[in-house]
Motif scaffolding. Sequence first.
Motif, mmCIF file in Angstrom:
data_model
loop_
_atom_site.group_PDB
_atom_site.id
_atom_site.type_symbol
_atom_site.label_atom_id
_atom_site.label_comp_id
_atom_site.label_asym_id
_atom_site.label_seq_id
_atom_site.Cartn_x
_atom_site.Cartn_y
_atom_site.Cartn_z
ATOM 1 N N LEU A 223 0.590 -1.379 -0.220
ATOM 2 C CA LEU A 223 -0.312 -0.070 -0.070
ATOM 3 C C LEU A 223 1.294 1.258 -0.136
ATOM 4 N N LEU A 224 2.436 1.316 0.174
ATOM 5 C CA LEU A 224 2.963 2.470 0.078
ATOM 6 C C LEU A 224 3.888 2.272 -1.701
ATOM 7 N N LEU A 225 2.786 1.634 -2.457
ATOM 8 C CA LEU A 225 3.504 1.646 -3.392
ATOM 9 C C LEU A 225 3.431 3.033 -4.304
ATOM 10 N N PRO A 226 1.998 3.783 -3.730
ATOM 11 C CA PRO A 226 1.380 5.064 -4.468
ATOM 12 C C PRO A 226 2.834 6.725 -3.820
ATOM 13 N N MET A 227 3.017 5.930 -2.588
ATOM 14 C CA MET A 227 3.886 7.311 -2.216
ATOM 15 C C MET A 227 5.537 6.925 -3.083
ATOM 16 N N LEU A 228 5.661 5.760 -3.117
ATOM 17 C CA LEU A 228 6.914 5.160 -3.812
ATOM 18 C C LEU A 228 6.775 5.957 -5.211
ATOM 19 N N VAL A 229 5.723 5.654 -5.988
ATOM 20 C CA VAL A 229 5.716 6.449 -7.260
ATOM 21 C C VAL A 229 6.098 7.324 -6.990
#
Length: 443
Positions: A223-229
């Motif tokens: 769920l941290l993927l959007p922040m990583l993007v």
Amino acid sequence: MIFMFLVLGILIIKYKMDPQIPLLLVFTVLLFYGYLRHFTWDEMFAGVVEGITPGIIPIMIFLLIGLLVATWLASGTIATIMVIGIHILSIRFFLPTIFIICGLVGMTIGSAFTTISTVGIALLGIGHIFGFPAPLTVGAIVSGAFFGNNMSPLSDTSNLTTSIAGVNLYDHLKNMAFTAVPAALITIVIYLFVGVPTTAVNSAKIQLMSSELSGHFQVSAWLLLPMLVVLILAWIKVPAIPTLLAGSLTAIGIFVVNHPHFSIAKIGDILMNGYHAHFGDATDGIMSGGGITGMLSSISLILCALALGGLLIKMGVVNTLINSIMQLVSRPGNLILMTSLSGIGVNLLVGEQYLSIILPGSAFKQAFHRQGIDSKYLSRTLATSGADVNALVPWGVSGIFIAGTLGVDPFQYIPLAFYPYLNPLITIILGYTFVSWKYRKQG
């Protein structure tokens, strides 16, 4: 100017009026005053258009940040950051820690706005759980975000100030460190002393909130993927608008995967009106917000402030202010002080951080050359009195954004955002000490 500040001060501070109405009142009076001074309506309307034009991209960014916040709340990205933060952050050192976190994120992505609207929202929620007053937590978030913005080679304001002053970007950043780092260290020390929760810390309550968040949202690393993007796109210098869109679309994808039965209409409602948690416990207030409608009040305030600023520029008020100050720049210390005061004055009059850099920079650049002072001192002064001070102006673009995104009255967080005060102050002090000594020594 005296009339303007009296009206704004009395109506906003004394009578707690929303800034839009006082700004429109001043705008109305100024419009008819300009007509009496023989400005045509078309000339003044052209000034309004010119004033609003620099705000079009920030307005779009505001709308997209509304989408980003709503989608990150709905997908569980904010909840995941909060649960991780609850377990790893120390309550005693919470405020200094969030200052450092926001500073590091700001340096990485080069945007105070993106920092505040992503990790800032999660840290504000953690501060609420820990028992910290929201204005104090917001002050630390804003201070860290603007410190990171100052020290990032990706920052739009750093690149703007160096292009106006004609300075190498990395020479500017090295010179900026002489004021920004001491200001950051002093800010950290202050937050060490004031960073004690106003209420007794209830460990059981904190654990309960963490459990409720984990129960309501599928908390996991992916769920941290959007922040990583967002971080990756910002690092490779993709502009803010596509970066924010990509972060929102990634979060929507996660939401759809985790909630396959949600209709498209429901997703559209979240994007428009924000995400609203209905779990029936203390997490409802923390995990609700965002959406396009949540940013409309802020956007209306930006339009009022920029329209007024454009009228002030068209009628010559801002240029008169700067030209009057130009008469007091016979020494290096005075020159840096007056450049700083001009940036602050434009911030108060116009409310737009780019104009508070461009107008004084263009006016004082030749004065720095005439006195033989390195332009890196001009770029540093523009950054501190332009970008930083804008966060302290309730009707400024940054002040409006912070209040709208984090949901805190600007007059409550402004006294507690120490870094934007300290950085310009140290810049002025060094102007009268180190810079004056250096150029006196060189004759």
